[in-house]
Design an enzyme around this catalytic site. Sequence first.
Site, PDB file in Angstrom:
ATOM      1  N   SER A 112       0.811  -1.216   0.000  1.00 45.54           N
ATOM      2  CA  SER A 112       0.000   0.000   0.000  1.00 45.54           C
ATOM      3  C   SER A 112       0.839   1.257   0.000  1.00 45.54           C
ATOM      4  O   SER A 112       2.021   1.240   0.345  1.00 45.54           O
ATOM      5  CB  SER A 112      -0.885  -0.001   1.242  1.00 45.54           C
ATOM      6  OG  SER A 112      -0.084   0.067   2.408  1.00 45.54           O
ATOM      7  N   ASP A 134       1.643  -5.745  15.624  1.00 48.51           N
ATOM      8  CA  ASP A 134       2.835  -5.145  15.013  1.00 48.51           C
ATOM      9  C   ASP A 134       3.058  -3.740  15.562  1.00 48.51           C
ATOM     10  O   ASP A 134       3.287  -2.800  14.805  1.00 48.51           O
ATOM     11  CB  ASP A 134       2.708  -5.140  13.484  1.00 48.51           C
ATOM     12  CG  ASP A 134       4.053  -4.910  12.786  1.00 48.51           C
ATOM     13  OD1 ASP A 134       5.109  -5.077  13.434  1.00 48.51           O
ATOM     14  OD2 ASP A 134       4.041  -4.558  11.587  1.00 48.51           O
ATOM     15  N   GLU A 186       6.904   3.158  14.248  1.00 43.19           N
ATOM     16  CA  GLU A 186       6.457   3.522  12.885  1.00 43.19           C
ATOM     17  C   GLU A 186       4.935   3.538  12.799  1.00 43.19           C
ATOM     18  O   GLU A 186       4.375   4.185  11.920  1.00 43.19           O
ATOM     19  CB  GLU A 186       6.967   2.505  11.845  1.00 43.19           C
ATOM     20  CG  GLU A 186       8.445   2.572  11.539  1.00 43.19           C
ATOM     21  CD  GLU A 186       9.267   1.658  12.443  1.00 43.19           C
ATOM     22  OE1 GLU A 186       8.823   1.365  13.593  1.00 43.19           O
ATOM     23  OE2 GLU A 186      10.353   1.253  12.016  1.00 43.19           O
TER      24      GLU A 186
END
Length: 323
Positions: free
Chosen positions: A55, A168, A172
């Site tokens: 993406s 996750d 970030e």
Amino acid sequence: ARELGIDSEGHDRPGELRPPAPPRGPSRSRQSSVNARVGADDFEFGRVLGEGSYSTVMLARHRATGREYAIKVLDKGHLKRNNKLATALAEKNTLVRLGAEHPGIVHLHWTFQDEWSLFFVLDLARNGELQSRISRLGSLSTECSRYYTAQLIDALDYMHSKGVIHRDLKPENLLLDDDYRLKLTDFGTGKIVNSGAERAKTWVGTAQYISPELLEVNETSKSSDLWALGCIVFQMIAGRFAFQGLSEYLTWQKIKQLEYTFPDGFDEQAKDLVSKLLVRDPGQRLGAGAPGSENDMKALRSHPFFSSINWKELWTAAAPPLE
Ligand code: ADE
């Protein structure tokens, strides 16, 4: 496209994202503007905000309202070739389940698709990733680290209460909005579980933040997000990863052996917090107990590191200066 809950005209089925469209028929076919469907033409696309394997996230202005969003554009062909359509569907379902209630989680406003791409219209977090702030500053002040840790705990508590494991978590995926408050994003690896006891199999995650149980028995639970939280607190304050080897394999060895050391000057209460999160047994991590139990998320919020945090004003009071 069917699997994605998207109809043959390239529009999403109404689902939970918008009111249902009126029944279609000759007499009503021109009424589409009443329940106007959103599409790519409704937006003016700007610069690229971020890129992932499947993406690209772009800045976009909604023409009708002038509001700005972050639109995640997923390449359908690439997803199909790599068997990732289900992952895209899971991300959408997770975002829908999380809704718009919590200020610390990126909200999904609309989804739509065209011939080539799927589009997820998300909250814009204008101040980018926490990761790039840590990189630029070297590390964050204890005060700042405390604030973002508290916001992350509040967002995790909400997310877990909705049955979602992120899987996750890393700087970030922690974005900063206009007011420098935290917004958790990237639920592409999210997992919906129905109870705290239920565990999700299969690997996901980023080397430095993977929990020992994922490496050893290939199992994650809500507590794996608490392990990642420990890694993130360490990283904000120390300015480096808690676990880092010369290769992914060596990083994993360090994780399994709980091999990490605090740098000199690391805040003592933060040390205590991190050492209670980076615990090999997932059930023994601070906050890992069932809601209402002795070791629930309240116990985590009550840790002395957070004694100066006003949890009631966590999302309304001004953020501390980013330093
Ligand atoms: N990068 C990835 N997602 C983003 C978002 N929602 N806002 C700003 N930048 C992003």
